[in-house]
Scaffold this motif. Structure first.
Motif, PDB file in Angstrom:
ATOM      1  N   CYS A   1      45.782  26.556  54.393  1.00 47.40           N
ATOM      2  CA  CYS A   1      44.588  27.406  54.301  1.00 47.40           C
ATOM      3  C   CYS A   1      44.953  28.782  53.745  1.00 47.40           C
ATOM      4  N   ALA A   2      46.049  29.350  54.260  1.00 42.59           N
ATOM      5  CA  ALA A   2      46.448  30.688  53.825  1.00 42.59           C
ATOM      6  C   ALA A   2      46.818  30.675  52.346  1.00 42.59           C
ATOM      7  N   LEU A   3      47.497  29.597  51.943  1.00 39.98           N
ATOM      8  CA  LEU A   3      47.919  29.486  50.545  1.00 39.98           C
ATOM      9  C   LEU A   3      46.708  29.443  49.604  1.00 39.98           C
ATOM     10  N   VAL A   4      45.719  28.619  49.977  1.00 38.48           N
ATOM     11  CA  VAL A   4      44.524  28.507  49.134  1.00 38.48           C
ATOM     12  C   VAL A   4      43.801  29.859  49.093  1.00 38.48           C
ATOM     13  N   ALA A   5      43.683  30.514  50.254  1.00 36.40           N
ATOM     14  CA  ALA A   5      43.020  31.822  50.301  1.00 36.40           C
ATOM     15  C   ALA A   5      43.770  32.824  49.424  1.00 36.40           C
ATOM     16  N   LEU A   6      45.093  32.753  49.474  1.00 32.53           N
ATOM     17  CA  LEU A   6      45.925  33.663  48.676  1.00 32.53           C
ATOM     18  C   LEU A   6      45.680  33.441  47.179  1.00 32.53           C
ATOM     19  N   PHE A   7      45.653  32.151  46.787  1.00 31.07           N
ATOM     20  CA  PHE A   7      45.435  31.839  45.372  1.00 31.07           C
ATOM     21  C   PHE A   7      44.047  32.271  44.915  1.00 31.07           C
ATOM     22  N   ARG A   8      43.126  32.338  45.861  1.00 27.35           N
ATOM     23  CA  ARG A   8      41.762  32.670  45.506  1.00 27.35           C
ATOM     24  C   ARG A   8      41.562  34.194  45.464  1.00 27.35           C
ATOM     25  N   THR A   9      42.553  34.932  45.983  1.00 26.26           N
ATOM     26  CA  THR A   9      42.381  36.385  46.072  1.00 26.26           C
ATOM     27  C   THR A   9      42.126  37.056  44.717  1.00 26.26           C
ATOM     28  N   PRO A  10      42.911  36.737  43.660  1.00 30.52           N
ATOM     29  CA  PRO A  10      42.675  37.442  42.395  1.00 30.52           C
ATOM     30  C   PRO A  10      41.239  37.308  41.895  1.00 30.52           C
ATOM     31  N   SER A  11      40.686  36.096  41.952  1.00 31.93           N
ATOM     32  CA  SER A  11      39.318  35.952  41.432  1.00 31.93           C
ATOM     33  C   SER A  11      38.316  36.642  42.359  1.00 31.93           C
ATOM     34  N   ALA A  12      38.627  36.699  43.659  1.00 33.52           N
ATOM     35  CA  ALA A  12      37.738  37.436  44.564  1.00 33.52           C
ATOM     36  C   ALA A  12      37.768  38.921  44.212  1.00 33.52           C
ATOM     37  N   LEU A  13      38.934  39.438  43.855  1.00 31.56           N
ATOM     38  CA  LEU A  13      39.051  40.850  43.473  1.00 31.56           C
ATOM     39  C   LEU A  13      38.285  41.115  42.179  1.00 31.56           C
ATOM     40  N   ARG A  14      38.253  40.074  41.306  1.00 25.59           N
ATOM     41  CA  ARG A  14      37.490  40.235  40.064  1.00 25.59           C
ATOM     42  C   ARG A  14      35.996  40.079  40.307  1.00 25.59           C
ATOM     43  N   GLY A  15      35.639  39.694  41.518  1.00 21.31           N
ATOM     44  CA  GLY A  15      34.222  39.562  41.855  1.00 21.31           C
ATOM     45  C   GLY A  15      33.635  38.195  41.575  1.00 21.31           C
ATOM     46  N   GLU A  16      34.489  37.194  41.331  1.00 19.51           N
ATOM     47  CA  GLU A  16      33.976  35.848  41.032  1.00 19.51           C
ATOM     48  C   GLU A  16      33.764  35.078  42.325  1.00 19.51           C
ATOM     49  N   ASN A  17      32.537  34.697  42.565  1.00 24.73           N
ATOM     50  CA  ASN A  17      32.226  33.811  43.687  1.00 24.73           C
ATOM     51  C   ASN A  17      32.993  34.188  44.959  1.00 24.73           C
ATOM     52  N   ARG A  18      32.723  35.372  45.469  1.00 22.46           N
ATOM     53  CA  ARG A  18      33.487  35.869  46.615  1.00 22.46           C
ATOM     54  C   ARG A  18      33.259  35.035  47.859  1.00 22.46           C
TER      55      ARG A  18
END
Lengths: 259, 226
Positions: A13-30
């Protein structure tokens, strides 16, 4: 064994969340990042060593468990809403956020909070199975509280299953279908968990497997669908076109049936 | 000649061929590739195997319907446009060469061309392949060589038609005359040609609409979950 299972679930779970962090920072589908982050937090909180620390900080009355319940409700509601919107089943979104869905949530939230406040919850115990007050009344209240806690994820999973199973059998891209299949497994596990209480004593440990399956199914299923989009962006073929529909089959298309 | 030599001249992967030989099951495509490399006729080579024993013995020319089924939809439309030119001898009306078989829907069009309404049942009864699996192969524009030959038998037509429609062998390898498809196309009356082109367009429209719907659905999923 169970501890290893829980820590590996947390790791995924942490790994997937980590991989998703950059796009969340870019504002994509937070909200997708939100699902991963909440799921990670929930798994973290359900592991004994973490639970003990956090509950001690919250006053050792198992408020950490109450917090965990509502983190789970939030996770499944957010994930359920996005999945229902994505897979476009017309009845699913109202079932989650319409009058019916909100009433179910309200009733279950009450059924979670009231028994918790009525029970004597002193003494940190992960899963609240081993709290010091083991009087019959207290045990009944805790049992009610636990059952209510499992009901909402099961309700959401039940609403989503027709949509995910439908998508699984469709002709959508492979990764989307695999994602839908994994989500369906996770949803089935969430529903099974309601019956966890009925497991005979020696098999109670199976609950841990079922709940890990539920979390991993949700997280991995969403990750697969996301991966499908990444793959599609890299591939050239995005829109169906006349030229595409009229591509003659190459040799590789011929079924390699054997003599 | 060693296996390595065969792989070199035919362009097959050595591991693939080795595996097929070990398992005692060599794919039809392998036989065809090797035959071509050795300058042999693939249809005759396939006929050495029991499943295809009568492939060349029972060779009979393709029916006009089969030939026309192997004309690509865009070539059919081209023919409609050419014929509709006011003066057929006008420069814009010159025929361009037909694209070689197979085309994007050649398998289904071929089966439809020889189907008398009961063909699928007969194929299913003869081979034990469930009708829905058969249909799935047609939709994917493919058919295993064995099923292709079984379909020809059930349809009472020459045994090589299906192998051409699936692209396993070429028209020339099947013994079709060079201009056979063009002649069959020319022999269609205007009415037949336009009706056929219309059917093809309708089927193409359905396929495209379905793809567009799937695309829209996928976009929606990714918009929410991507």
């Amino acid at each position: 064994m169970i501890s290893a299972l829980q820590w590996s679930t947390l790791f995924v779970c942490a790994l997937v969340a980590l991989f998703r962090t950059p796009s969340a920072l870019r504002g994509e589908n937070r909200s997708l990042f939100g699902v991963f982050a909440l799921a990670t937090f929930a798994v973290m909180l359900s592991i004994e060593s973490n639970y003990t620390v956090i509950d001690a900080w919250l006053g050792s009355h198992n408020y950490a468990n109450l917090l965990l319940r509502f983190v789970i409700y939030g996770t499944v509601l957010l994930a359920g809403y996005k999945i229902a919107r994505g897979f476009g089943h017309p009845t699913t979104v109202p079932l989650l956020l319409g009058p019916v869905g909100l009433s179910v949530l309200a009733v279950i939230a009450l059924a979670t909070i009231v028994p918790f406040l009525m029970a004597n919850t002193a003494g940190t115990s992960v899963g609240m199975a081993a709290i010091p007050d083991q009087s019959e009344d207290n045990r009944q209240l805790i049992r009610l509280y636990t059952a209510a806690g499992r009901l909402y994820p099961a309700y959401v999973a039940g609403c989503l299953l027709p949509a995910t199973v439908g998508a699984m059998r469709s002709r959508l891209p492979g990764l989307v279908r695999s994602g839908a299949a994994v989500l369906s497994v996770g949803a089935a596990a969430m529903i099974l968990l309601v019956f966890g209480e009925l497991l005979p004593g020696p098999l109670v440990f199976l609950q841990y497997f079922i709940s890990s399956t539920a979390v991993l199914g949700l997280v991995a299923g969403l990750a697969l669908i996301w991966l499908g989009r990444v793959a599609a962006r890299r591939g050239s073929r995005n829109y169906p076109s006349l030229a595409d529909a009229h591509r003659a089959p190459g040799q590789e298309n011929i079924a390699a049936e054997e003599l | 000649m060693s296996t390595a030599d065969i792989c070199r001249i035919s362009g097959l992967k050595r591991t693939t061929l080795a595996q097929q030989l070990v398992r005692g099951k060599v794919a039809e495509t392998t036989v065809v590739s090797i035959s071509r490399a050795l300058g042999l006729n693939p249809a005759e080579s396939l006929a050495n195997f029991s499943t295809f024993a009568d492939l060349t013995r029972l060779a009979q020319p393709p029916t006009p319907a089969e030939l026309v089924s192997q004309v690509a939809t865009m070539d059919l439309l081209q023919a409609v446009i050419t014929r509709s030119a006011a003066d057929p001898k006008d420069g814009s009306g010159t025929l361009r060469a037909l694209s070689p078989a197979p085309h994007a829907t050649s398998v289904r069009n071929w089966v439809d061309a020889i189907d008398d309404g009961e063909l699928r049942h007969r194929v299913s009864a003869a081979t034990g392949v469930a009708p829905q699996n058969y249909s799935a192969q047609l939709t994917a524009n493919r058919l295993s060589p064995e099923l292709a030959v079984a379909t020809s038998r059930a349809g009472g037509v020459g045994l090589t038609g299906g192998l051409v429609a699936t692209g396993l062998i070429t028209e020339a390898e099947a013994g079709w005359p060079v201009d056979a498809r063009q002649s069959a196309l020319d022999a269609l009356s205007d009415g037949e040609l336009v009706a056929l082109a219309g059917e093809r367009l309708q089927a193409l429209g359905k396929t495209l609409r379905r793809q567009e719907q799937e695309q829209a659905q996928t976009e929606k999923i990714w918009e929410n979950l991507g």
